[in-house]
Design an enzyme around this catalytic site. Structure first.
Site, PDB file in Angstrom:
ATOM      1  CB  SER A 192      -0.851  -0.015   1.265  1.00 28.44           C
ATOM      2  OG  SER A 192      -1.414   1.258   1.494  1.00 28.44           O
ATOM      3  CE1 TYR A 205      -3.841  -2.139   5.499  1.00 32.64           C
ATOM      4  CE2 TYR A 205      -2.767  -0.108   4.822  1.00 32.64           C
ATOM      5  CZ  TYR A 205      -3.415  -1.285   4.498  1.00 32.64           C
ATOM      6  OH  TYR A 205      -3.638  -1.609   3.183  1.00 32.64           O
TER       7      TYR A 205
END
Ligand SMILES: *[C@@H]1O[C@H](CO)[C@@H](O)[C@H](O)[C@H]1NC(C)=O
Length: 336
Positions: A192, A205
């Site tokens: 990501s 995350y």
């Protein structure tokens, strides 16, 4: 004296690599074939994983789908079978040409919790035994706790780390040995842009995605050091995707239209192009390369100023609030 010559040669090679990479922007590189190859995808039951499965299926690859959710995984498998069915060559057309055995791709599903290494190793063993040699490994499975650090149960933090980061170690340890023997394969890390720069409120995350990218880079170098040039690696770093994972996330209103959430289909198409042309990394949208570069060269305070201007400093807060609300609703419902 020798080192000077070498230095000149290195400069030439560096320049050549840069030009070659720039050239790829202008000239479409040839895509390699995946027909008849075996492709393992983790988290294939939904989101990007499902779309990766459909893309590989369209190109005639056989698929091994892993997901923790059996019914979601089966749904993807059904979609893949539908694609294969449409692809299958017409039979009984009356042609008298001698029949050539045509390769027919197949899809296999496994329930696997990638955060559990025993589960990964056992499932990988089944795949090796029952299906065969894996050419493509797409490490895609990902989760996010969606809670503020101090409100997040420890188990959820561990889970994010295990699924988004540790799982890459287990799947790679399971499938890389055979790729090394054959000097043939391709490992894809779906990370990501939050693995390259971060923001407030998604500590679990970001830590896991930074970890996954570190793992990916080190392994890429290790394959180079071992001169295993037949094994390729591709890192995929999408910005926000419209899969609903970060539902509610919001940057400054005036700027938001410039960076709409990526369409999941677009994201996977771009990633497929990168994979099939052996591109080492792809960031989407391209502006994210700039953000990554700025973050690397500017002082922290300067980055904070820019984040505040862009509304990126608290862009995750509406998402966290949204998550909290839906969790509360679910709890309320389950108590009824
Ligand atoms: C599993 O997948 C099905 C079908 O997509 C979905 O309806 C269900 O909510 C999922 N279960 C869990 C526990 O996420």
């Amino acid at each position: 004296m020798y080192i000077v010559l070498e230095l000149v040669l290195v400069c030439y090679k560096v320049l050549y690599s840069v030009l070659l990479a720039a050239g790829r922007w202008l000239v479409k590189a040839r895509e390699k074939s995946v027909h008849g190859r075996l492709c393992v995808i983790t988290g294939a039951g939904s989101g990007l994983g499902r779309l990766f499965a459909l893309q590989f299926a369209h190109r005639g690859a056989s698929l091994v789908l892993w997901d923790i959710n059996r019914s979601a995984n089966e749904e993807t498998a059904d979609m893949v079978r539908e694609i294969y069915r449409k692809m299958s060559p017409c039979t009984g057309s009356g042609d008298s040409i001698q029949e050539v055995p045509v390769f027919q791709p197949k899809v296999y599903t496994y329930v696997c919790d990638v955060s559990n290494r025993e589960s990964v190793y056992a499932t990988a063993e089944l795949v090796r035994r029952d299906v065969g040699d894996v050419t493509f490994l797409v490490n895609n499975a990902g989760v996010v706790s969606g809670r503020h650090l101090l409100e997040c149960p420890d188990e959820l933090i561990e889970r994010t780390m295990m699924v988004n980061c540790h799982a890459h170690f287990w799947t790679t340890k399971a499938f890389l040995p055979r790729m090394l023997e054959l000097n043939h394969g391709h490992i894809v890390t779906v990370a990501s842009s939050l693995g390259l720069f971060s923001t407030a409120g998604v500590e679990d995350y970001c830590a896991s995605k930074f970890g996954a990218i570190g793992f990916h880079e080190s392994l890429s170098h290790e394959l180079k050091a071992a001169e295993k040039d037949g094994i390729k690696m591709t890192l995929v770093c999408p910005f926000l995707v419209d899969t609903g994972m970060f539902e509610g996330c919001q940057i400054r209103k005036e700027i938001a239209p410039l960076f709409p959430p990526l369409k999941a289909e677009y994201c996977v198409e771009r990633a497929m192009r990168a994979i099939l042309t052996d591109q080492p990394m792809v960031c989407m949208p391209r502006a994210m390369y700039v953000v990554t570069f700025m973050k690397t060269i500017l002082p922290f305070e300067a980055v904070v100023c820019m984040y505040r201007f862009l509304g990126a400093d608290k862009c995750m807060y509406p998402f966290l609030a949204h998550r909290k609300e839906s969790t509360n609703n679910n709890e309320a419902k389950s108590h009824m």
